[in-house]
Design an enzyme around this catalytic site. Structure first.
Site, PDB file in Angstrom:
ATOM      1  N   CYS A 187       0.841  -1.194   0.000  1.00 61.29           N
ATOM      2  CA  CYS A 187       0.000   0.000   0.000  1.00 61.29           C
ATOM      3  C   CYS A 187       0.880   1.250   0.000  1.00 61.29           C
ATOM      4  CB  CYS A 187      -0.913  -0.062   1.220  1.00 61.29           C
ATOM      5  SG  CYS A 187      -1.033   1.428   2.171  1.00 61.29           S
ATOM      6  N   GLU A 188       0.596   2.152  -0.923  1.00 60.91           N
ATOM      7  CA  GLU A 188       1.477   3.310  -1.055  1.00 60.91           C
ATOM      8  C   GLU A 188       1.240   4.355   0.032  1.00 60.91           C
ATOM      9  OE1 GLU A 188       0.688   4.628  -5.027  1.00 60.91           O
ATOM     10  OE2 GLU A 188      -0.877   6.006  -4.414  1.00 60.91           O
ATOM     11  N   HIS A 189       0.143   4.226   0.762  1.00 63.94           N
ATOM     12  CA  HIS A 189      -0.123   5.201   1.828  1.00 63.94           C
ATOM     13  C   HIS A 189       0.661   4.887   3.097  1.00 63.94           C
ATOM     14  CE1 HIS A 189      -4.131   5.617  -0.455  1.00 63.94           C
ATOM     15  NE2 HIS A 189      -3.289   6.554  -0.845  1.00 63.94           N
ATOM     16  N   HIS A 190       0.888   3.612   3.358  1.00 63.42           N
ATOM     17  CA  HIS A 190       1.564   3.231   4.604  1.00 63.42           C
ATOM     18  C   HIS A 190       2.802   2.369   4.369  1.00 63.42           C
ATOM     19  CE1 HIS A 190      -2.737   3.912   5.589  1.00 63.42           C
ATOM     20  NE2 HIS A 190      -2.212   4.566   6.610  1.00 63.42           N
ATOM     21  N   GLN A 203      -5.096  -0.459  -4.366  1.00 63.57           N
ATOM     22  CA  GLN A 203      -5.762  -1.604  -4.991  1.00 63.57           C
ATOM     23  C   GLN A 203      -6.613  -1.201  -6.194  1.00 63.57           C
ATOM     24  OE1 GLN A 203      -7.744  -4.163  -2.146  1.00 63.57           O
ATOM     25  NE2 GLN A 203      -9.099  -4.980  -3.727  1.00 63.57           N
ATOM     26  N   HIS A 226      -5.724  -5.699   3.820  1.00 59.59           N
ATOM     27  CA  HIS A 226      -4.751  -4.623   3.954  1.00 59.59           C
ATOM     28  C   HIS A 226      -4.180  -4.599   5.369  1.00 59.59           C
ATOM     29  CE1 HIS A 226      -5.510  -2.405   0.105  1.00 59.59           C
ATOM     30  NE2 HIS A 226      -6.454  -3.326   0.088  1.00 59.59           N
ATOM     31  N   CYS A 275      -2.306  -2.460   6.700  1.00 58.82           N
ATOM     32  CA  CYS A 275      -2.354  -1.134   7.336  1.00 58.82           C
ATOM     33  C   CYS A 275      -3.657  -0.950   8.102  1.00 58.82           C
ATOM     34  CB  CYS A 275      -2.158  -0.019   6.309  1.00 58.82           C
ATOM     35  SG  CYS A 275      -3.335  -0.033   4.960  1.00 58.82           S
TER      36      CYS A 275
HETATM   37 ZN   LIG Z   1      -2.538   1.661   3.691  1.00 60.08          ZN
END
Ligand SMILES: [Zn+2]
Length: 207
Positions: A91-94, A132, A160, A162
């Site tokens: 995941c590119e956010h976390h 995703q 996920h 995260c």
């Molecule tokens: Zn994430």
């Protein structure tokens, strides 16, 4: 998309600077209040840097090489389905993993792709910093551009980490996304045939 002229350099992150990542991970360990010199952590910066290079290797994949001549002219216009393709992404956010399975279908229009290539295409997009929804669309768009089929459908189910690890409600950790092109978008019966097929005997997603 021009499949012959793409080189690895066309993609962001094509080169992981292993030495730079090593230094940053060392600083990160310190900033987290840990002792980078204790035994278990001594080689961690090196291990992590090499790991990223592997986990994010999808940037280095060149579409022409992934497909590698496995395109065949065939007079076949029934649905081709490859289900339960396992994948691991980040995941590119976390920068934590999301893990799941992809189901891919298309209806040929004179061309089919060697069966083993579909999981390779999924991997090419999974092994990047991703969300995703985008990964789902990229796989569908790639197959669409490559085969110009009558339709393409991609469904991805994933867990996920995260969400799971951060105490967000557990049911939010699991997500299903889909991308439907051509006949799968236009024709309800076609779409339903695919969705029925992939739900048949499917086991709940687990990590
Ligand atoms: Zn994430």
């Amino acid at each position: 998309m021009d499949f012959d002229n793409n080189t690895a350099d066309d993609y962001p992150g094509a080169h992981v600077d292993v030495e730079a990542v090593k230094k940053i991970i060392l600083e990160l360990i310190k900033a987290l209040g840990e002792d980078p010199d204790r035994e278990g952590l001594q080689n961690t910066p090196d291990r992590v840097a090499r790991m990223y290079s592997e986990l994010l290797s999808g940037y280095r994949d060149v579409p022409a090489r992934v497909v590698n001549g496995a395109l065949f002219e065939v007079q076949y216009d029934e649905m081709v389905i490859v289900r339960d393709i396992e994948f691991y992404s980040m995941c590119e956010h976390h920068m934590l993993p999301f893990i799941g399975r992809a189901h891919v279908a298309y209806i040929p229009n004179g061309k089919v792709l060697g069966l083993s290539k579909i999981p390779r295409i999924v991997d090419m997009y999974a092994r990047r910093l991703q969300v995703q929804e985008r990964m789902t669309r990229q796989i569908a768009d790639f197959i669409s551009d490559l085969l110009k089929p009558q339709g393409v459908a991609v469904v991805i189910e994933a867990m996920h980490l995260c969400s799971m690890m951060r105490g967000v409600k557990k049911h939010d950790a699991r997500m299903t996304t889909s991308a439907m092109h051509g006949a799968f978008r236009a024709n309800l019966a076609t779409r339903q045939e695919f969705l029925d097929y992939i739900s048949r005997g499917s086991k709940p997603l687990q990590i």
